[in-house]
Motif scaffolding. Sequence first.
Motif, short mmCIF file in Angstrom:
data_model
loop_
_atom_site.label_atom_id
_atom_site.label_comp_id
_atom_site.label_asym_id
_atom_site.label_seq_id
_atom_site.Cartn_x
_atom_site.Cartn_y
_atom_site.Cartn_z
N LEU A 9 -4.88 -10.18 -4.02
CA LEU A 9 -6.04 -9.38 -3.62
C LEU A 9 -7.33 -10.21 -3.65
CD1 LEU A 9 -5.17 -6.06 -5.47
CD2 LEU A 9 -5.46 -6.31 -3.00
N ILE A 10 -7.48 -11.03 -4.68
CA ILE A 10 -8.65 -11.90 -4.76
C ILE A 10 -8.67 -12.86 -3.57
CG2 ILE A 10 -9.81 -13.68 -6.12
CD1 ILE A 10 -8.46 -12.38 -8.61
N GLN A 11 -7.49 -13.41 -3.26
CA GLN A 11 -7.40 -14.34 -2.14
C GLN A 11 -7.72 -13.64 -0.82
OE1 GLN A 11 -4.78 -17.79 -2.07
NE2 GLN A 11 -3.62 -16.79 -0.45
N LYS A 76 -4.39 -22.24 9.84
CA LYS A 76 -4.00 -22.37 8.43
C LYS A 76 -4.41 -21.14 7.63
CE LYS A 76 -4.02 -27.43 8.07
NZ LYS A 76 -4.65 -28.61 7.42
N LEU A 77 -5.64 -20.66 7.88
CA LEU A 77 -6.10 -19.47 7.16
C LEU A 77 -5.29 -18.24 7.55
CD1 LEU A 77 -9.99 -19.93 7.31
CD2 LEU A 77 -8.48 -20.30 5.36
N SER A 78 -4.87 -18.17 8.81
CA SER A 78 -4.06 -17.03 9.27
C SER A 78 -2.71 -17.01 8.58
CB SER A 78 -3.88 -17.10 10.79
OG SER A 78 -5.13 -16.98 11.45
N VAL A 79 -2.13 -18.20 8.39
CA VAL A 79 -0.85 -18.29 7.68
C VAL A 79 -1.03 -17.84 6.23
CG1 VAL A 79 0.91 -19.87 6.81
CG2 VAL A 79 0.11 -20.06 9.17
N LYS A 80 -2.13 -18.28 5.60
CA LYS A 80 -2.42 -17.85 4.23
C LYS A 80 -2.59 -16.34 4.17
CE LYS A 80 -4.64 -22.01 2.33
NZ LYS A 80 -3.73 -22.13 1.17
N SER A 86 1.84 -10.22 2.62
CA SER A 86 3.24 -10.04 2.24
C SER A 86 3.36 -9.83 0.73
CB SER A 86 4.06 -11.25 2.68
OG SER A 86 5.40 -11.12 2.27
N GLN A 87 2.57 -10.58 -0.03
CA GLN A 87 2.59 -10.43 -1.49
C GLN A 87 2.03 -9.07 -1.90
OE1 GLN A 87 3.90 -12.77 -3.58
NE2 GLN A 87 3.62 -11.32 -5.24
N ILE A 88 0.93 -8.67 -1.27
CA ILE A 88 0.31 -7.37 -1.59
C ILE A 88 1.26 -6.23 -1.27
CG2 ILE A 88 -1.56 -5.79 -0.95
CD1 ILE A 88 -3.32 -8.29 -0.54
N THR A 123 -4.58 -8.22 11.51
CA THR A 123 -3.41 -8.81 10.84
C THR A 123 -3.08 -8.04 9.57
OG1 THR A 123 -3.92 -11.02 11.71
CG2 THR A 123 -2.50 -10.91 9.77
N VAL A 124 -4.12 -7.71 8.80
CA VAL A 124 -3.92 -6.97 7.55
C VAL A 124 -3.34 -5.59 7.83
CG1 VAL A 124 -5.08 -5.93 5.56
CG2 VAL A 124 -5.72 -8.22 6.31
N SER A 125 -3.94 -4.86 8.76
CA SER A 125 -3.47 -3.50 9.04
C SER A 125 -2.04 -3.50 9.59
CB SER A 125 -4.42 -2.79 10.02
OG SER A 125 -4.46 -3.47 11.26
#
Length: 285
Positions: A9-11, A76-80, A86-88, A123-125
């Motif tokens: 979440l912080i990331q 690179k940021l999009s992959v992160k 996925s973790q969230i 991407t998030v949604s």
Amino acid sequence: MTTSILEALIQLFALFAAGRGKEGIALGRAHAARYMRNQLPKALVDDSLARFDELVDQFQRMPGQGEKMKAKRLAKLSVKLLRTCSQINKGLEWHEKHVVVVRLLEYLNEVPDGETGRLFLKTVSDSFSISQDRLEALQNMVEASIAQPRLNVPEMFELGGGFLGKRFNGRLIGLHLEEGNLFLLRTADEGIQRVNHQDVGAGRVALLAPGGTFRDSMGGTLFHSELVAHRNKSISAQDSLVLRAEDVSHYFNFPHEQALHQFNLQAEGGHLVGIMGGSGSGKST
């Protein structure tokens, strides 16, 4: 909340804030802090913000000069971002993901934004399985004028002043998350509002869960059950739903043990009906 979910979440907040200049980063930090304060003890909030600063600095140092390097940095940021989402997904409930998206929308609504922020938000949604219609409804919850809201989905509604008489005289817009019978609410109130005992900033979207209470800065109170009744009444007014039972009789062992004798009932949608009686009188039947 596990350590890995907290880190993710912080990331997520750091990814949205990176590359926006000092003011944009400071605003992103403030939004992250507001979210964390409603989730964590104060000591952990301070640690989380320190980690936010580290991550933003790390993302800022990624090379991005020139169109080619900018494209590579964005990739690179999009992959992160995908890995973070996925973790969230492993640790947050669906309604908690809605709140995260709302907080990101509130941030993007306050900073000059190009294509990157909206691209990241999509991407998030998508990762959270939030439909485009729901995303637009969440966006309207954040951006729409309280006086002239855009009620673009059936789950959105508005309540004018005097809805509950003197006890709650405010004006608000809401979004009913039917999957969990939850409500997202926003008012024009410029003071501190509270959901249960947690502060909600002025103009921010609040999440009201079953059993919860929303209070505005003037002391007005709104219960979750009242919103449910209002929604049910609105729906029943549209659908004219009526439950009717006429002359219903029932025996447990005919012709003995009669539980019901010519029972009659009519209940309209949106009404709460109680059936009272002594033990063994046939209430459950």
